[in-house]
Design a protein around this motif. Structure first.
Motif, PDB file in Angstrom:
ATOM      1  N   GLN A  49       0.769  -1.306   0.003  1.00 21.44           N
ATOM      2  CA  GLN A  49      -0.049  -0.047  -0.202  1.00 21.44           C
ATOM      3  C   GLN A  49       0.732   1.198  -0.001  1.00 21.44           C
ATOM      4  O   GLN A  49       0.641   2.242  -0.716  1.00 21.44           O
ATOM      5  CB  GLN A  49      -0.918  -0.166   1.292  1.00 21.44           C
ATOM      6  N   ILE A  53       0.784   4.232  -2.848  1.00 24.83           N
ATOM      7  CA  ILE A  53       0.718   5.681  -2.449  1.00 24.83           C
ATOM      8  C   ILE A  53       1.621   6.391  -2.857  1.00 24.83           C
ATOM      9  O   ILE A  53       1.573   7.536  -3.690  1.00 24.83           O
ATOM     10  CB  ILE A  53       0.455   5.921  -0.931  1.00 24.83           C
ATOM     11  N   ARG A  56       1.472   6.877  -6.712  1.00 26.58           N
ATOM     12  CA  ARG A  56       0.024   7.769  -6.879  1.00 26.58           C
ATOM     13  C   ARG A  56       0.627   9.247  -6.719  1.00 26.58           C
ATOM     14  O   ARG A  56       0.181  10.174  -7.547  1.00 26.58           O
ATOM     15  CB  ARG A  56      -1.034   7.340  -6.175  1.00 26.58           C
ATOM     16  N   GLN A  65      -0.249   9.769   5.618  1.00 21.82           N
ATOM     17  CA  GLN A  65      -0.582   8.575   5.087  1.00 21.82           C
ATOM     18  C   GLN A  65       0.293   7.511   4.913  1.00 21.82           C
ATOM     19  O   GLN A  65       0.485   6.168   5.286  1.00 21.82           O
ATOM     20  CB  GLN A  65      -1.519   8.587   4.095  1.00 21.82           C
ATOM     21  N   LYS A  66       1.482   7.991   4.344  1.00 19.85           N
ATOM     22  CA  LYS A  66       2.775   7.327   3.942  1.00 19.85           C
ATOM     23  C   LYS A  66       3.505   6.789   5.232  1.00 19.85           C
ATOM     24  O   LYS A  66       3.950   5.657   5.326  1.00 19.85           O
ATOM     25  CB  LYS A  66       3.714   7.904   2.866  1.00 19.85           C
ATOM     26  N   LEU A 272      -6.621   5.195  -2.239  1.00 22.31           N
ATOM     27  CA  LEU A 272      -5.643   6.031  -2.540  1.00 22.31           C
ATOM     28  C   LEU A 272      -5.917   7.467  -2.552  1.00 22.31           C
ATOM     29  O   LEU A 272      -7.154   7.667  -2.765  1.00 22.31           O
ATOM     30  CB  LEU A 272      -5.134   5.499  -4.045  1.00 22.31           C
ATOM     31  N   TYR A 281      -3.832  17.834   1.569  1.00 23.31           N
ATOM     32  CA  TYR A 281      -2.901  16.729   1.768  1.00 23.31           C
ATOM     33  C   TYR A 281      -1.757  17.349   1.792  1.00 23.31           C
ATOM     34  O   TYR A 281      -0.887  17.731   0.977  1.00 23.31           O
ATOM     35  CB  TYR A 281      -2.946  15.957   0.216  1.00 23.31           C
TER      36      TYR A 281
END
Length: 285
Positions: A49, A53, A56, A65-66, A272, A281
């Motif tokens: 995942q 990411i 993306r 998130q990462k 994603l 973000y």
């Protein structure tokens, strides 16, 4: 033969089965290796995942998130290695090395999910036009205090193994777990209620509402069960998780409080991020 006699025989047989498995070195290794395999799968899912990411949105750097997925990979990968070599770890000397190897992943697990609480707190306060400047320093301070206290206990145990310090260490983990559970209840609950009151009805809002609700419930229960179990572990030898002859208890405990919650959270948060143009973000600074 009476009903009570039959029930007594069945209970004795069940007890013998439990004791036989716990006492068997073969079954101990099988169960610990099964845990290692499950942790390995979760670690693999987290790193896949993370790569997805990154491919993306490579231009955003290390986003929350990462970092969350990277920490999940480290925690689950580390526990995979721990359970592969669980029998060898039990033989390490001095004993403090065993405590560090078995306790460090729990600290890292707390940090990983505390990051999720931080992320939700930032979203909540930003939506209410409240400054979030103090949230990240508070996150690092809380984690610093938790690690400092635990390291101090390790140093005391290294200097002089005192049973009461082992008990205090386990109760400290219980307190940290309760703190994390309350954090999810507070900020997950607040964010859920805020989204619920949001005036615009949309598919995205419903999905986010479900996401926050599910993750809040899972993580709150996970850390609450961990807190309760650590309390039993501290005072009841039959609930000791740091020994080889309690493999079934280890399997149930780690499955319920780490493997299953981590798997569910990674599945729920699998979406994603958008490629471009989303101002919310932000990378971690």
């Amino acid at each position: 033969m009476g009903t009570s006699a039959v029930a007594a025989i069945e209970m004795t047989a069940a007890s013998n089965w439990w004791d036989d498995v716990n006492a068997s070195a073969v079954w101990q290794d099988r169960i610990f290796h099964a845990l290692a395999a499950l942790y390995g799968v979760v670690a693999a899912v987290a790193v896949v995942q993370l790569v997805r990411i990154q491919l993306r949105v490579p231009e955003f750097g290390w986003t929350t998130q990462k970092v969350f997925h990277f920490l999940n990979f480290l925690v689950n990968g580390g526990l995979c290695i721990v359970f592969v070599f669980r029998r060898d770890i039990q033989k390490l000397s001095p004993e403090i090395v065993q405590h560090i190897l078995l306790d460090m992943p729990s600290l890292a697990f707390f940090t990983t999910y505390a990051l999720l609480v931080l992320f939700w707190a930032e979203i909540y306060y930003q939506a209410r036009a409240v400054s979030t400047d103090g949230l990240r320093p508070s996150f690092f301070t809380i984690n610093g205090v938790v690690y400092a206290v635990q390291i101090a206990m390790w140093l005391i145990l290294w200097w002089k193994p005192i049973p009461v310090v082992v008990i205090l260490s386990k109760m400290f983990f219980a307190g940290v777990s309760l703190f994390a559970a309350l954090g999810f209840l507070l900020y997950g609950g607040r964010l859920f209620l805020m989204l619920q009151r949001f005036p615009v009805e949309s598919k995205g809002r419903r999905k986010k509402l479900q996401e926050v609700g599910y993750v809040t419930t899972i993580c709150f229960l996970c850390f609450l069960v961990r807190c309760i179990m650590m309390c039993f572990d501290a005072f009841d030898q039959a609930a000791d998780l740091d020994v080889l002859d309690h493999p079934i208890l280890n399997f149930i405990y780690y499955l319920l409080v780490e493997i299953l919650p981590s798997s569910l959270v990674l599945f729920i948060l699998r979406k994603l991020p958008p490629k471009r143009g989303i101002t919310q973000y932000h990378p971690i600074r």
